[in-house]
Design a protein around this motif. Structure first.
Motif, PDB file in Angstrom:
ATOM      1  N   ASP A 142       0.829  -1.209   0.000  1.00 13.52           N
ATOM      2  CA  ASP A 142       0.000   0.000   0.000  1.00 13.52           C
ATOM      3  C   ASP A 142       0.864   1.260   0.000  1.00 13.52           C
ATOM      4  O   ASP A 142       0.527   2.262  -0.650  1.00 13.52           O
ATOM      5  N   ALA A 143       1.963   1.226   0.756  1.00 19.39           N
ATOM      6  CA  ALA A 143       2.873   2.378   0.759  1.00 19.39           C
ATOM      7  C   ALA A 143       3.462   2.600  -0.633  1.00 19.39           C
ATOM      8  O   ALA A 143       3.516   3.732  -1.139  1.00 19.39           O
ATOM      9  N   ASN A 144       3.882   1.512  -1.286  1.00 19.51           N
ATOM     10  CA  ASN A 144       4.445   1.613  -2.643  1.00 19.51           C
ATOM     11  C   ASN A 144       3.381   2.049  -3.652  1.00 19.51           C
ATOM     12  O   ASN A 144       3.674   2.782  -4.605  1.00 19.51           O
ATOM     13  N   ARG A 145       2.124   1.603  -3.439  1.00 16.22           N
ATOM     14  CA  ARG A 145       1.036   1.991  -4.341  1.00 16.22           C
ATOM     15  C   ARG A 145       0.836   3.502  -4.337  1.00 16.22           C
ATOM     16  O   ARG A 145       0.650   4.129  -5.385  1.00 16.22           O
ATOM     17  N   LEU A 146       0.907   4.089  -3.113  1.00 11.10           N
ATOM     18  CA  LEU A 146       0.711   5.543  -3.020  1.00 11.10           C
ATOM     19  C   LEU A 146       1.928   6.323  -3.518  1.00 11.10           C
ATOM     20  O   LEU A 146       1.791   7.484  -3.930  1.00 11.10           O
ATOM     21  N   ARG A 147       3.076   5.700  -3.471  1.00  8.21           N
ATOM     22  CA  ARG A 147       4.258   6.366  -4.053  1.00  8.21           C
ATOM     23  C   ARG A 147       4.110   6.486  -5.575  1.00  8.21           C
ATOM     24  O   ARG A 147       4.768   7.322  -6.201  1.00  8.21           O
ATOM     25  N   ASN A 148       3.264   5.621  -6.133  1.00  8.97           N
ATOM     26  CA  ASN A 148       3.022   5.634  -7.594  1.00  8.97           C
ATOM     27  C   ASN A 148       1.578   6.051  -7.896  1.00  8.97           C
ATOM     28  O   ASN A 148       0.932   5.507  -8.796  1.00  8.97           O
ATOM     29  N   VAL A 149       1.071   7.037  -7.117  1.00  7.22           N
ATOM     30  CA  VAL A 149      -0.322   7.430  -7.228  1.00  7.22           C
ATOM     31  C   VAL A 149      -0.697   7.939  -8.631  1.00  7.22           C
ATOM     32  O   VAL A 149      -1.850   7.845  -9.051  1.00  7.22           O
ATOM     33  N   ASN A 150       0.276   8.460  -9.351  1.00  7.64           N
ATOM     34  CA  ASN A 150       0.003   8.961 -10.701  1.00  7.64           C
ATOM     35  C   ASN A 150       0.377   7.956 -11.790  1.00  7.64           C
ATOM     36  O   ASN A 150       0.431   8.300 -12.979  1.00  7.64           O
ATOM     37  N   ASN A 151       0.658   6.724 -11.361  1.00  8.03           N
ATOM     38  CA  ASN A 151       1.051   5.687 -12.333  1.00  8.03           C
ATOM     39  C   ASN A 151       0.160   4.458 -12.119  1.00  8.03           C
ATOM     40  O   ASN A 151       0.520   3.538 -11.376  1.00  8.03           O
ATOM     41  N   PRO A 152      -1.017   4.416 -12.778  1.00 12.38           N
ATOM     42  CA  PRO A 152      -1.976   3.308 -12.575  1.00 12.38           C
ATOM     43  C   PRO A 152      -1.400   1.942 -12.899  1.00 12.38           C
ATOM     44  O   PRO A 152      -1.763   0.950 -12.261  1.00 12.38           O
ATOM     45  N   VAL A 153      -0.506   1.872 -13.854  1.00  5.95           N
ATOM     46  CA  VAL A 153       0.075   0.585 -14.244  1.00  5.95           C
ATOM     47  C   VAL A 153       0.888   0.007 -13.086  1.00  5.95           C
ATOM     48  O   VAL A 153       0.788  -1.180 -12.759  1.00  5.95           O
ATOM     49  N   SER A 154       1.733   0.866 -12.464  1.00  6.36           N
ATOM     50  CA  SER A 154       2.535   0.402 -11.323  1.00  6.36           C
ATOM     51  C   SER A 154       1.640   0.055 -10.139  1.00  6.36           C
ATOM     52  O   SER A 154       1.865  -0.931  -9.433  1.00  6.36           O
ATOM     53  N   GLN A 155       0.603   0.871  -9.927  1.00  9.00           N
ATOM     54  CA  GLN A 155      -0.320   0.605  -8.810  1.00  9.00           C
ATOM     55  C   GLN A 155      -0.997  -0.746  -8.966  1.00  9.00           C
ATOM     56  O   GLN A 155      -1.209  -1.465  -7.986  1.00  9.00           O
ATOM     57  N   GLU A 156      -1.317  -1.095 -10.196  1.00 11.09           N
ATOM     58  CA  GLU A 156      -2.040  -2.342 -10.466  1.00 11.09           C
ATOM     59  C   GLU A 156      -1.300  -3.561  -9.933  1.00 11.09           C
ATOM     60  O   GLU A 156      -1.906  -4.472  -9.362  1.00 11.09           O
ATOM     61  N   SER A 157       0.015  -3.584 -10.090  1.00  8.18           N
ATOM     62  CA  SER A 157       0.790  -4.761  -9.651  1.00  8.18           C
ATOM     63  C   SER A 157       0.767  -4.902  -8.128  1.00  8.18           C
ATOM     64  O   SER A 157       0.668  -6.010  -7.591  1.00  8.18           O
ATOM     65  N   TYR A 158       0.867  -3.759  -7.412  1.00  3.61           N
ATOM     66  CA  TYR A 158       0.840  -3.811  -5.941  1.00  3.61           C
ATOM     67  C   TYR A 158      -0.544  -4.236  -5.431  1.00  3.61           C
ATOM     68  O   TYR A 158      -0.648  -5.002  -4.469  1.00  3.61           O
ATOM     69  N   ILE A 159      -1.598  -3.719  -6.090  1.00  3.63           N
ATOM     70  CA  ILE A 159      -2.968  -4.081  -5.672  1.00  3.63           C
ATOM     71  C   ILE A 159      -3.222  -5.563  -5.927  1.00  3.63           C
ATOM     72  O   ILE A 159      -3.818  -6.270  -5.094  1.00  3.63           O
ATOM     73  N   LYS A 160      -2.759  -6.044  -7.069  1.00  3.09           N
ATOM     74  CA  LYS A 160      -2.936  -7.464  -7.415  1.00  3.09           C
ATOM     75  C   LYS A 160      -2.255  -8.356  -6.381  1.00  3.09           C
ATOM     76  O   LYS A 160      -2.802  -9.388  -5.958  1.00  3.09           O
ATOM     77  N   ASP A 161      -1.071  -7.948  -5.967  1.00  2.00           N
ATOM     78  CA  ASP A 161      -0.341  -8.714  -4.950  1.00  2.00           C
ATOM     79  C   ASP A 161      -1.117  -8.738  -3.635  1.00  2.00           C
ATOM     80  O   ASP A 161      -1.210  -9.781  -2.972  1.00  2.00           O
ATOM     81  N   ASN A 162      -1.709  -7.610  -3.269  1.00  4.73           N
ATOM     82  CA  ASN A 162      -2.495  -7.543  -2.019  1.00  4.73           C
ATOM     83  C   ASN A 162      -3.732  -8.438  -2.085  1.00  4.73           C
ATOM     84  O   ASN A 162      -4.092  -9.084  -1.101  1.00  4.73           O
ATOM     85  N   ILE A 163      -4.400  -8.457  -3.257  1.00  2.89           N
ATOM     86  CA  ILE A 163      -5.585  -9.311  -3.418  1.00  2.89           C
ATOM     87  C   ILE A 163      -5.219 -10.772  -3.200  1.00  2.89           C
ATOM     88  O   ILE A 163      -5.928 -11.518  -2.517  1.00  2.89           O
ATOM     89  N   GLN A 164      -4.079 -11.174  -3.741  1.00  2.31           N
ATOM     90  CA  GLN A 164      -3.623 -12.563  -3.577  1.00  2.31           C
ATOM     91  C   GLN A 164      -3.276 -12.855  -2.118  1.00  2.31           C
ATOM     92  O   GLN A 164      -3.596 -13.924  -1.582  1.00  2.31           O
ATOM     93  N   LEU A 165      -2.618 -11.890  -1.467  1.00  5.26           N
ATOM     94  CA  LEU A 165      -2.225 -12.078  -0.067  1.00  5.26           C
ATOM     95  C   LEU A 165      -3.439 -12.172   0.860  1.00  5.26           C
ATOM     96  O   LEU A 165      -3.440 -12.938   1.825  1.00  5.26           O
ATOM     97  N   LEU A 166      -4.495 -11.378   0.565  1.00  9.87           N
ATOM     98  CA  LEU A 166      -5.668 -11.303   1.444  1.00  9.87           C
ATOM     99  C   LEU A 166      -6.747 -12.322   1.112  1.00  9.87           C
ATOM    100  O   LEU A 166      -7.747 -12.414   1.833  1.00  9.87           O
TER     101      LEU A 166
END
Length: 569
Positions: A142-166
């Motif tokens: 989540d911290a890395n996702r917000l560091r890339n708040v203006n880059n949806p492509v980068s955010q997508e990978s972090y969110i996908k990882d969280n979905i798998q973890l949760l």
């Protein structure tokens, strides 16, 4: 068209009426029925806990509950403030897991307020505080996702990882948030169908959570409207509208009507939009009457003011307790210091008293020496007067040896029994040399005694031997006998001096006034020495002087000395 504009104007007016209800300032806190009841309940619980148990874990939990309800209605800053108050209590109680959880919740609130820098910081703090490896990675993502708040492509990978973890966890809110984040990212990437799927997953995850359910369903409807499935978007909004009417949710119904009207207008279905507004207006009066979600702002503000007052009282109380504790600690420290000083003073006084006792003991012991030396020199003088140089030389040799031993031990309060016996033997030898026709002596030692390991008071026996010879045996017409014995009885050494002289009564009658004074001072000296020895070394030395049983004459002196195998000088 004019009819539609008129109806729309009525809706705006009705919305203004809603906004003015319960408020004189033009600002209103509005929420659904469930949220309203929950906020009132949470507020009451918090007030009660602040009154009865300020600073407890229960207060922290109530802060959390109120913050959650405030967040549900969009009051993110207030919710964040209450979570920070809960966090401070958990920190004071060392509840690390709770602190980690609150850091994550605060990060979510800051993210909702677009305070990305603060949110990143709290996600990182949550990561450090948690021991759960899954949550650690989720917070990092989540911290890395917000560091890339203006880059949806980068955010997508972090969110996908969280979905798998949760996926296999019970963290419902976190899973729903991850699906919503993925849906929003897909919308930014113009992938409306993928966004729809993720919003549907978020709805299914939340299940019956009403406040979140309305919002997510509206987001889902907007995603449908942006996709080729626009009809499903309208159906979803109609479903939300019907549910809002059924649950008497005025504001939710109004939001759904606005979105539906916009969708109808976009498709050119103006009549449907007008009918929708007419339907909403027909339900509006009953809806307002039944809707308890229009909270009385004055009540809520008064309650908040009470909470603020109670919090100030708690802070003041904590400060008073802190000052009281500081005072108590200072007082305890002062008392401890005084006790320490008193103890040192007492120890110093005891030490001084013991030193004075030792000086007094040495003084009394040395007081006996001049008399002993005078008597011995007087004997030498008698030998010389009789021109008996051989006897005088012999006497002086023995006398010098005895004096050397006496002087060597003059500073000691205790000496070995073997040394004392040797000194007494030398003394008796001298007196026997002088009064050879007057008495014989015998020294008897118990076989169970070890004279080398037992210590006794120095020069405590000699004065009694001298008294027996000079005041008892010397005046006896026949030759007398002096018996000195050492016996062990239990844990005591029994020293017994027995003579068959003329006895105390006859001896007293023969004494001059000077001899009587000296005799009295000699006994006083011995008694004082025994008293000082008992006080200084915690002993129980006993002295008993008695006459021989009739028909025998003479005196029996008995000393009881506790056995000790260490030198106490």
């Amino acid at each position: 068209m004019k009819r539609f504009v008129y109806l729309f104007f009525l809706l705006i007016v009705s919305g203004s009426v809603l906004a003015q209800k319960g408020s004189d300032t033009g600002s209103v806190y509005q929420m659904d029925k469930k949220s309203s009841n929950s906020i009132q309940s949470a507020t009451k619980k918090l007030s009660k806990s602040l009154e009865t148990d300020a600073g407890s874990l229960k207060v922290a939990e109530n802060y959390e509950d109120l913050a959650k309800e405030l967040a549900n209605r969009g009051e993110y800053q207030k919710a964040e403030d209450y979570l920070n108050k809960a966090k401070q209590i958990y920190l004071s109680k060392n509840k690390t897991s709770k602190v980690s959880k609150l850091n994550r919740e605060i990060a979510k609130l800051q993210e909702a307020q677009k305070n990305y820098k603060g949110a990143i910081l709290h996600y990182e703090e949550a990561e450090k505080a948690t021991s759960d490896e899954v949550l650690k990675q989720v917070n990092q993502n989540d911290a890395n996702r917000l560091r890339n708040v203006n880059n949806p492509v980068s955010q997508e990978s972090y969110i996908k990882d969280n979905i798998q973890l949760l996926e296999n966890t019970k963290a419902v809110d976190d899973k729903a948030d991850a699906y919503k984040q993925m849906a929003e990212t897909k919308m930014k990437l113009n992938e409306s169908e993928a966004a729809v799927k993720n919003y549907e997953k978020a709805v299914n995850t939340l299940n019956s959570r009403q406040a979140e359910d309305f919002q997510v369903k509206r987001d889902l409807a907007e995603a449908y409207l942006a996709s080729p499935q626009a009809e499903k978007g309208i159906e979803t909004l109609q479903e939300v509208y019907r549910q809002a009417l059924a649950d008497n949710q005025t504001l939710e119904a109004k939001k759904s009507v606005e979105l539906l009207a916009g969708a109808f207008q976009k498709e050119g279905k103006t009549q449907k939009a007008v009918e929708l507004y007419r339907d909403f207006l027909s339900h509006l009066e009953l809806l307002i009457q039944a809707d308890s979600s229009l909270v009385d702002i004055k009540w809520f503000q008064a309650t908040e003011e009470k909470i603020i007052r109670l919090e100030k009282e708690r802070v003041l109380k904590d400060e008073l307790i802190r000052k009281k504790n500081v005072f108590n600690y200072a007082l305890i420290g002062f008392i401890a210091l005084m006790l320490l000083l008193l103890m040192l003073i007492v120890r110093a006084l005891i030490s001084i008293k013991n030193k004075n006792r030792k000086i007094a003991l040495q003084s009394l012991r040395r007081e006996m020496n001049p008399h002993f030396i005078f008597n011995s020199l007087n004997s030498v003088n008698q030998f010389i007067a009789r021109n008996n140089e051989l006897e005088a030389n012999k006497y002086l040799t023995s006398y010098s040896r005895l004096m050397r031993n006496v002087m060597e031990n003059s500073s000691k309060d205790f000496v070995k029994l073997s040394n004392e016996i040797e000194q007494m033997r030398e003394y008796l030898d001298l007196e026997h040399l002088r009064f050879s026709d007057q008495f014989d002596y015998k020294i008897q030692i118990d076989e169970t005694l070890d004279p080398e390991s037992v210590f006794i008071p120095n020069m405590l026996i000699q004065p009694h031997l001298e008294n027996a010879i000079w005041h008892g045996l010397r005046y006896k017409e026949a030759k007398g006998c002096l018996h000195l014995s050492f016996q062990k009885k239990g844990n005591k050494l029994i020293v017994k001096i027995e003579d068959n002289g003329i006895g105390r009564i006859q001896s007293q009658a023969l004494k001059t006034e000077h001899q009587k004074v000296h005799r009295s001072r000699g006994l006083t000296n011995i008694n004082e020495r025994i008293k000082l020895l008992n006080e200084l070394y915690k002993l129980n030395i006993e002295l008993k002087i008695s006459d021989q049983q009739s028909p025998e004459s003479g005196v029996v002196v008995e000393l009881k000395i506790p056995l000790t195998n260490r030198n106490q000088t």
